[in-house]
Design a protein around this motif. Structure first.
Motif, short mmCIF file in Angstrom:
data_model
loop_
_atom_site.label_atom_id
_atom_site.label_comp_id
_atom_site.label_asym_id
_atom_site.label_seq_id
_atom_site.Cartn_x
_atom_site.Cartn_y
_atom_site.Cartn_z
N PRO A 1 15.59 -17.57 -0.79
CA PRO A 1 16.01 -17.39 0.60
C PRO A 1 15.22 -18.32 1.52
O PRO A 1 14.05 -18.60 1.25
CB PRO A 1 15.69 -15.92 0.88
CG PRO A 1 14.63 -15.56 -0.10
CD PRO A 1 14.91 -16.38 -1.32
N ASP B 1 21.77 -9.60 9.89
CA ASP B 1 20.73 -8.83 10.58
C ASP B 1 21.03 -8.85 12.08
O ASP B 1 21.38 -9.91 12.62
CB ASP B 1 19.35 -9.46 10.31
CG ASP B 1 18.21 -8.59 10.84
OD1 ASP B 1 18.32 -7.35 10.76
OD2 ASP B 1 17.23 -9.17 11.34
N THR C 1 15.61 -12.99 6.06
CA THR C 1 16.14 -12.74 4.71
C THR C 1 14.99 -12.44 3.76
O THR C 1 15.05 -11.49 2.96
CB THR C 1 16.93 -13.96 4.18
OG1 THR C 1 17.72 -14.50 5.23
CG2 THR C 1 17.79 -13.57 3.01
N PHE D 1 23.72 -12.66 4.22
CA PHE D 1 22.74 -11.72 4.75
C PHE D 1 22.95 -11.57 6.25
O PHE D 1 22.96 -12.56 6.98
CB PHE D 1 21.31 -12.19 4.47
CG PHE D 1 20.27 -11.35 5.16
CD1 PHE D 1 20.09 -10.01 4.80
CD2 PHE D 1 19.51 -11.87 6.20
CE1 PHE D 1 19.15 -9.22 5.47
CE2 PHE D 1 18.56 -11.09 6.86
CZ PHE D 1 18.39 -9.76 6.49
N LEU E 1 14.53 -8.93 1.72
CA LEU E 1 14.53 -8.91 0.25
C LEU E 1 13.21 -8.39 -0.29
O LEU E 1 13.18 -7.74 -1.34
CB LEU E 1 14.83 -10.32 -0.30
CG LEU E 1 16.28 -10.79 -0.08
CD1 LEU E 1 16.44 -12.24 -0.53
CD2 LEU E 1 17.28 -9.89 -0.82
N GLY F 1 22.38 -6.44 4.07
CA GLY F 1 21.62 -6.41 5.31
C GLY F 1 21.22 -4.99 5.66
O GLY F 1 21.76 -4.04 5.11
#
Ligand code: ADP
Ligand code: MG
Length: 240
Positions: A227, A210, A232, A208, A236, A34
């Motif tokens: 994802p 955030d 995400t 992940f 990525l 993240g």
């Protein structure tokens, strides 16, 4: 091994972890990815109570460690932690860095602790470094000593917070290699890292994060290749 329930953490009036729920099973390697500032380090530090959660519960091997009567020192002995910046004791030799914990906290004799340390140094490819001081080590060597020092406490789980982020590029792989070996031996691990190649190869699951939330979790194949969440996908697209 670890269960996190409805975990919140605020610094002052700033909430940095929001309703985290996650389990880590024995032998699992959970990789946390993240953006910077998303709360990865804070979450890791909550797991061994280096940070005190604002609310929520954490269970370790079935015991609630967020309960008031928890013996912090005892819990931490069972959870090895490796930091970005090694945190070796500069005034102690490599050998003394590794034997300090077993002798002072676990009641090992000097001879037992030295034997254990030599085994670990050999595993780390550092048999010849027992008598030197940390200042003479490269970053990659220092981090492998830090891993050996954590393992010397014979923990049930190892927590890694960006263990290769402070290393020169040519030293990253030697540290990732010992971590991979540890995973293959069945060590339960929680690893915060930006090394997505390592995550793909070694992780049982990737999470992940955030803005203080666990956005998405899945196998490396699911999370990196398919994802589902917009955040995400965006993250990525910047790092892959
Ligand atoms: P990450 O490891 O994902 O980069 P951190 O867990 O270090 O994120 O930080 C998450 C947020 O919490 C950031 O906004 C950071 O500034 C804040 N934070 C972390 N530690 C403290 C602290 N001791 N006091 C106040 N704010 C903090
Ligand atoms: Mg961090």
């Amino acid at each position: 091994m670890i269960k996190v329930q409805n975990l919140y953490k605020s610094f002052g009036d700033k909430e940095v972890l929001t309703n985290i729920n996650q389990e880590v099973n024995e032998g699992e390697v959970l990789v946390i990815i993240g953006p910077s500032g998303s709360g990865k380090s804070t979450l890791l530090r909550c797991l061994n109570l280096l940070e005190v959660p604002t609310s929520g519960k954490i269970y370790f091997k079935g015991t609630e460690i967020t309960a008031k009567d928890t013996k912090l020192e005892e819990i931490r002995q069972h959870m090895g932690m490796v930091f970005q910046n090694f945190n070796l004791f500069p005034h102690l030799t490599v050998m003394d860095n590794i034997t300090f914990g077993p002798i002072n906290l676990k009641g090992f004799t000097q001879a037992q602790a030295v034997e254990l340390a030599m085994d670990l140094l050999q595993k780390m490819g550092l048999s010849d470094k027992a008598d030197v001081y940390p200042s003479s080590l490269s970053g990659g060597q220092a981090q492998r000593v830090a891993i050996a020092r954590a393992l010397a406490m014979q923990p049930d789980v190892m927590l890694f917070d960006e263990p290769t982020s402070a290393l020169d590029p040519e030293m990253v792989s030697e540290v990732l290699a010992v971590m991979k070996q540890l995973a293959l031996e069945g060590m339960t691990m929680v690893v915060v890292t930006h090394e997505l190649g390592f995550a793909r190869e070694v992780a049982s699951r990737i999470v992940f994060m955030d803005a203080g939330q666990l956005v998405e979790t899945g196998s490396p194949e699911q999370l990196l290749n398919h994802p589902q969440e917009a955040r995400t996908i965006e993250f990525l697209s910047k790092v892959l």
